[in-house]
Scaffold this motif. Structure first.
Motif, PDB file in Angstrom:
ATOM      1  N   VAL A   1       0.842  -1.209   0.000  1.00 22.05           N
ATOM      2  CA  VAL A   1       0.000   0.000   0.000  1.00 22.05           C
ATOM      3  C   VAL A   1       0.876   1.258   0.000  1.00 22.05           C
ATOM      4  CG1 VAL A   1      -1.697   1.304   1.371  1.00 22.05           C
ATOM      5  CG2 VAL A   1      -1.987  -1.151   1.043  1.00 22.05           C
ATOM      6  N   ASP A   2       1.986   1.227   0.731  1.00 21.25           N
ATOM      7  CA  ASP A   2       2.904   2.372   0.750  1.00 21.25           C
ATOM      8  C   ASP A   2       3.504   2.622  -0.638  1.00 21.25           C
ATOM      9  OD1 ASP A   2       2.428   2.787   3.402  1.00 21.25           O
ATOM     10  OD2 ASP A   2       4.277   1.851   4.124  1.00 21.25           O
ATOM     11  N   ARG A   3       3.869   1.508  -1.308  1.00 23.73           N
ATOM     12  CA  ARG A   3       4.436   1.648  -2.650  1.00 23.73           C
ATOM     13  C   ARG A   3       3.425   2.268  -3.599  1.00 23.73           C
ATOM     14  NH1 ARG A   3       5.958  -4.180  -3.351  1.00 23.73           N
ATOM     15  NH2 ARG A   3       5.608  -3.946  -5.585  1.00 23.73           N
ATOM     16  N   LEU A   4       2.171   1.818  -3.478  1.00 24.52           N
ATOM     17  CA  LEU A   4       1.122   2.360  -4.349  1.00 24.52           C
ATOM     18  C   LEU A   4       0.837   3.818  -4.038  1.00 24.52           C
ATOM     19  CD1 LEU A   4      -1.138  -0.681  -4.664  1.00 24.52           C
ATOM     20  CD2 LEU A   4      -0.673   0.914  -6.517  1.00 24.52           C
TER      21      LEU A   4
ATOM     22  N   GLN B   1       3.332   5.797  -5.635  1.00 23.97           N
ATOM     23  CA  GLN B   1       3.107   5.800  -7.081  1.00 23.97           C
ATOM     24  C   GLN B   1       2.029   6.808  -7.495  1.00 23.97           C
ATOM     25  OE1 GLN B   1       4.575   4.281  -9.620  1.00 23.97           O
ATOM     26  NE2 GLN B   1       3.078   5.019 -11.113  1.00 23.97           N
ATOM     27  N   VAL B   2       0.909   6.856  -6.757  1.00 22.75           N
ATOM     28  CA  VAL B   2      -0.164   7.788  -7.144  1.00 22.75           C
ATOM     29  C   VAL B   2       0.043   9.172  -6.533  1.00 22.75           C
ATOM     30  CG1 VAL B   2      -1.866   5.935  -7.424  1.00 22.75           C
ATOM     31  CG2 VAL B   2      -1.793   7.202  -5.291  1.00 22.75           C
ATOM     32  N   GLY B   3       1.026   9.299  -5.638  1.00 28.05           N
ATOM     33  CA  GLY B   3       1.312  10.612  -5.059  1.00 28.05           C
ATOM     34  C   GLY B   3       0.501  10.932  -3.811  1.00 28.05           C
ATOM     35  N   ALA B   4       0.071   9.889  -3.091  1.00 28.58           N
ATOM     36  CA  ALA B   4      -0.703  10.110  -1.863  1.00 28.58           C
ATOM     37  C   ALA B   4       0.174   9.876  -0.637  1.00 28.58           C
ATOM     38  CB  ALA B   4      -1.897   9.161  -1.827  1.00 28.58           C
ATOM     39  N   ASP B   5      -0.267  10.410   0.516  1.00 32.17           N
ATOM     40  CA  ASP B   5       0.427  10.129   1.779  1.00 32.17           C
ATOM     41  C   ASP B   5       0.214   8.663   2.140  1.00 32.17           C
ATOM     42  OD1 ASP B   5       1.295  12.686   2.053  1.00 32.17           O
ATOM     43  OD2 ASP B   5      -0.421  13.330   3.269  1.00 32.17           O
ATOM     44  N   PRO B   6       1.151   8.055   2.897  1.00 29.52           N
ATOM     45  CA  PRO B   6       0.941   6.665   3.338  1.00 29.52           C
ATOM     46  C   PRO B   6      -0.339   6.567   4.181  1.00 29.52           C
ATOM     47  CG  PRO B   6       3.148   7.457   3.936  1.00 29.52           C
ATOM     48  CD  PRO B   6       2.414   8.617   3.380  1.00 29.52           C
ATOM     49  N   VAL B   7      -1.011   5.425   4.129  1.00 30.02           N
ATOM     50  CA  VAL B   7      -2.246   5.293   4.910  1.00 30.02           C
ATOM     51  C   VAL B   7      -1.918   5.164   6.390  1.00 30.02           C
ATOM     52  CG1 VAL B   7      -3.648   4.210   3.115  1.00 30.02           C
ATOM     53  CG2 VAL B   7      -2.375   2.770   4.719  1.00 30.02           C
TER      54      VAL B   7
ATOM     55  N   ALA C   1     -14.547  -1.462  -1.147  1.00 27.58           N
ATOM     56  CA  ALA C   1     -13.382  -0.922  -0.451  1.00 27.58           C
ATOM     57  C   ALA C   1     -13.614   0.577  -0.350  1.00 27.58           C
ATOM     58  CB  ALA C   1     -12.110  -1.207  -1.234  1.00 27.58           C
ATOM     59  N   THR C   2     -13.178   1.173   0.751  1.00 25.03           N
ATOM     60  CA  THR C   2     -13.386   2.617   0.921  1.00 25.03           C
ATOM     61  C   THR C   2     -12.156   3.221   1.582  1.00 25.03           C
ATOM     62  OG1 THR C   2     -14.401   2.219   3.070  1.00 25.03           O
ATOM     63  CG2 THR C   2     -15.893   2.502   1.224  1.00 25.03           C
ATOM     64  N   ILE C   3     -12.037   4.534   1.426  1.00 26.21           N
ATOM     65  CA  ILE C   3     -10.970   5.224   2.147  1.00 26.21           C
ATOM     66  C   ILE C   3     -11.571   6.487   2.744  1.00 26.21           C
ATOM     67  CG2 ILE C   3     -10.085   6.600   0.205  1.00 26.21           C
ATOM     68  CD1 ILE C   3      -7.221   5.765   1.276  1.00 26.21           C
ATOM     69  N   GLY C   4     -11.178   6.799   3.952  1.00 26.08           N
ATOM     70  CA  GLY C   4     -11.686   8.008   4.600  1.00 26.08           C
ATOM     71  C   GLY C   4     -10.565   8.652   5.387  1.00 26.08           C
ATOM     72  N   VAL C   5     -10.781   9.894   5.818  1.00 21.39           N
ATOM     73  CA  VAL C   5      -9.764  10.541   6.640  1.00 21.39           C
ATOM     74  C   VAL C   5     -10.371  10.899   7.994  1.00 21.39           C
ATOM     75  CG1 VAL C   5      -8.058  11.486   5.053  1.00 21.39           C
ATOM     76  CG2 VAL C   5     -10.267  12.606   5.290  1.00 21.39           C
ATOM     77  N   VAL C   6      -9.584  10.745   9.048  1.00 19.59           N
ATOM     78  CA  VAL C   6     -10.093  10.985  10.395  1.00 19.59           C
ATOM     79  C   VAL C   6      -9.097  11.795  11.218  1.00 19.59           C
ATOM     80  CG1 VAL C   6     -11.497   8.887  10.497  1.00 19.59           C
ATOM     81  CG2 VAL C   6      -9.112   8.814  11.222  1.00 19.59           C
ATOM     82  N   GLY C   7      -9.615  12.360  12.295  1.00 22.47           N
ATOM     83  CA  GLY C   7      -8.777  13.035  13.289  1.00 22.47           C
ATOM     84  C   GLY C   7      -8.245  14.373  12.831  1.00 22.47           C
ATOM     85  N   LEU C   8      -7.660  15.091  13.786  1.00 18.23           N
ATOM     86  CA  LEU C   8      -7.095  16.405  13.473  1.00 18.23           C
ATOM     87  C   LEU C   8      -5.941  16.286  12.495  1.00 18.23           C
ATOM     88  CD1 LEU C   8      -6.992  18.488  16.775  1.00 18.23           C
ATOM     89  CD2 LEU C   8      -8.060  19.085  14.587  1.00 18.23           C
ATOM     90  N   ARG C   9      -5.198  15.175  12.612  1.00 18.75           N
ATOM     91  CA  ARG C   9      -4.054  14.986  11.712  1.00 18.75           C
ATOM     92  C   ARG C   9      -4.468  14.449  10.356  1.00 18.75           C
ATOM     93  NH1 ARG C   9      -0.819  11.155  15.213  1.00 18.75           N
ATOM     94  NH2 ARG C   9       0.520  10.909  13.395  1.00 18.75           N
ATOM     95  N   ARG C  10      -5.788  14.260  10.177  1.00 17.16           N
ATOM     96  CA  ARG C  10      -6.320  13.812   8.891  1.00 17.16           C
ATOM     97  C   ARG C  10      -5.618  12.562   8.374  1.00 17.16           C
ATOM     98  NH1 ARG C  10     -10.937  15.608   7.383  1.00 17.16           N
ATOM     99  NH2 ARG C  10     -11.179  14.673   9.373  1.00 17.16           N
ATOM    100  N   ARG C  11      -5.578  11.535   9.190  1.00 16.37           N
ATOM    101  CA  ARG C  11      -4.954  10.276   8.761  1.00 16.37           C
ATOM    102  C   ARG C  11      -5.966   9.462   7.968  1.00 16.37           C
ATOM    103  NH1 ARG C  11      -2.919   7.112  13.595  1.00 16.37           N
ATOM    104  NH2 ARG C  11      -1.585   6.043  12.118  1.00 16.37           N
ATOM    105  N   SER C  12      -5.470   8.724   6.973  1.00 13.19           N
ATOM    106  CA  SER C  12      -6.425   7.986   6.152  1.00 13.19           C
ATOM    107  C   SER C  12      -6.639   6.579   6.693  1.00 13.19           C
ATOM    108  CB  SER C  12      -5.980   7.953   4.695  1.00 13.19           C
ATOM    109  OG  SER C  12      -4.633   7.573   4.625  1.00 13.19           O
ATOM    110  N   VAL C  13      -7.893   6.136   6.589  1.00 13.06           N
ATOM    111  CA  VAL C  13      -8.282   4.800   7.014  1.00 13.06           C
ATOM    112  C   VAL C  13      -8.778   4.067   5.775  1.00 13.06           C
ATOM    113  CG1 VAL C  13      -9.873   3.468   8.445  1.00 13.06           C
ATOM    114  CG2 VAL C  13      -8.959   5.648   9.296  1.00 13.06           C
ATOM    115  N   LEU C  14      -8.064   3.025   5.403  1.00 13.69           N
ATOM    116  CA  LEU C  14      -8.415   2.251   4.213  1.00 13.69           C
ATOM    117  C   LEU C  14      -9.146   0.993   4.660  1.00 13.69           C
ATOM    118  CD1 LEU C  14      -8.066   1.551   1.139  1.00 13.69           C
ATOM    119  CD2 LEU C  14      -5.881   0.528   1.745  1.00 13.69           C
ATOM    120  N   THR C  15     -10.382   0.825   4.201  1.00 17.26           N
ATOM    121  CA  THR C  15     -11.149  -0.363   4.566  1.00 17.26           C
ATOM    122  C   THR C  15     -11.281  -1.280   3.355  1.00 17.26           C
ATOM    123  OG1 THR C  15     -12.389   0.911   6.190  1.00 17.26           O
ATOM    124  CG2 THR C  15     -13.331  -1.195   5.541  1.00 17.26           C
TER     125      THR C  15
END
Ligand SMILES: [Zn+2]
Ligand SMILES: [Zn+2]
Length: 441
Positions: A156-159, A162-168, A179-193
């Motif tokens: 997932v980190d490699r991908l 590749q697409v230019g996103a922050d690590p999940v 499959a879904t992805i969302g962002v949570v918390g003040l630090r806006r961390r992504s949660v990949l389900t």
């Protein structure tokens, strides 16, 4: 092997191959493309949410969807910037009214007498309900720890790179066909389900396409799930819920008539407010739908560039098999619940493990044996019904069509056999857990 059954089409007389597991249809004239049972099910569950329940709204939505596809296929880079700006302005109005309500509540609490302070407290409670929700990083059984799943997180980190996103931040595993992805918390961390039903149905390379599409959501310019727009949409939905008139139980005694009259007046006022709020929700929905769909197509393109166009196509074609996967899981669950009763009392009960242990193998086998004719029917049916994975995605057949209109890409990210075996081992405990959950009543 049984000899193939042959039937002729009642509409055009063409010869039809019949597979008893699936409904018969005619690929020449599309007779019985949507059998009666499926047509009923399609009208029961509107796929575009409350904003599009009526027919005209649905047709208008379909027209806009087609138009966007045509624009993008013709190479016009239809930018959603104007729509995003308008939507942000509506969101600003929503946030402003929440802030005004907060100020009013505080003013009443500080300066008012007791009844006014009660009113202020009530208003404050509404503000609390309307507050933007940041969400938090989940810590439940669905979470896959980074240190326990280095192979999957590594991929997932490699991908992401590749697409230019922050690590999940966190990967979660559940039992959906999605499959879904969302962002949570003040630090806006992504949660990949990742939904295991979908994951297990895909090849290694299609899984990379799936991960690529989800990670692309972080960079495809889709603001619907951003804090500003997302919380405004949430607040509007809460406003609407508060204003929607409800049926009340009759009040006792001679006061009944008075209560009924008061109810009638408040229902009329709230009804008007609810109608206005629904308009606002629809406006936001319309403004963001086009730009949101454009972002989805862009995520498909990024997925194809990472995993190859072939893999991205395969992923989309598999998305059409959700109903087939659901049918199998429902059948296995029913088998599991009813079979023990059939076992003679006193006889050794078959252990329950085998069903959960083989669920994923059975699912893969079931989906793999769906013949090309049935796959073709599902694709054409999706075009007819404008099926999308959910309300936020363009219809699957248009996503496939747009991939075909664009240059074909080779795979850039791949996994070795060792790597995919390591990922499978990391997922094993979740496979077991999810299978149990899916097959429990
Ligand atoms: Zn026919
Ligand atoms: Zn998407």
């Amino acid at each position: 092997m049984t000899s193939p059954v042959v039937q002729t089409c009642p509409e055009c007389g063409a010869r039809l191959d019949v597979d008893p597991r699936f409904s018969v249809w005619c690929p020449h004239c599309e007779w019985n493309l949507t059998p009666a049972s499926e047509a009923a099910e399609a009208t029961e569950q509107p796929r575009h949410g409350a904003a599009h329940t009526d027919r005209t709204a649905r047709t208008a939505h379909a027209d806009r969807t087609e138009q966007l596809y045509e624009d993008l296929a013709a190479g016009h880079g239809a930018t959603g910037r104007r729509d995003w700006l308008a939507a942000s302005a509506v969101a600003a109005a929503v946030h402003l009214s929440t802030t005004a309500l907060l100020a009013w509540a505080l003013w009443l609490l500080v300066t008012g007498n007791t009844p006014l302070r009660c009113l202020g407290a009530g208003a404050l409670a509404v503000v609390v309900l309307l507050r933007p929700r940041l969400g938090r990083v989940p810590r439940d059984e669905h979470v896959l720890d980074r240190h326990r799943a280095p192979a999957l997180y590594g991929l997932v980190d490699r991908l992401a790179a590749q697409v230019g996103a922050d690590p999940v931040g966190v990967i979660r595993i559940d039992g959906t066909f999605n499959a879904t992805i969302g962002v949570v918390g003040l630090r806006r961390r992504s949660v990949l389900t990742l939904g295991l039903q979908l994951w297990e149905a895909l090849t290694d390379q299609q899984r990379i396409a799936l991960l690529g599409h989800e990670l692309a959501h972080r960079v495809n310019g889709d603001h619907r799930r951003g804090l500003w727009l997302g919380s405004a949409i949430g607040a509007l939905a809460h406003w609407h819920d508060l204003a929607r008139p409800r049926r009340r139980a009759g009040s006792p005694g001679g006061l009944q008539l008075l209560f009924q009259l008061a109810d009638l007046i408040s229902d009329a006022l709230l009804g008007g407010l609810a109608w206005l709020l629904l308009r606002a929700v629809r406006l936001l929905d319309r403004l963001t739908a086009r730009a949101g769909q454009q972002a989805e197509y862009h995520a498909d393109e990024l997925a194809a560039r990472a995993a190859s166009t072939t893999a991205a196509r395969g992923l989309l074609e598999t998305l059409l098999l959700e109903g087939a996967a659901d049918t199998l899981v429902t059948r296995l669950r029913a088998d599991r619940i009813h079979r023990p009763r059939a076992v003679r009392r006193g006889a050794a009960r078959p252990p329950q493990e085998p069903v959960t242990a083989t669920l994923w193998e059975q699912l893969r086998e079931h989906l793999a044996t769906i013949p090309p004719l049935e796959r073709e029917r599902l694709l054409r049916r999706s075009a007819l019904r404008q099926d999308a994975v959910d309300a936020t995605h363009p219809p699957t057949h248009l996503r496939l069509a747009l991939l075909d209109r664009r240059p074909s890409h080779p795979a850039v990210v791949t996994t070795t056999a060792t790597e995919s075996a390591a990922i499978a081992a990391e997922l094993a405990p979740h496979r077991e857990r999810v299978a149990r959950a899916l097959l429990a009543d």
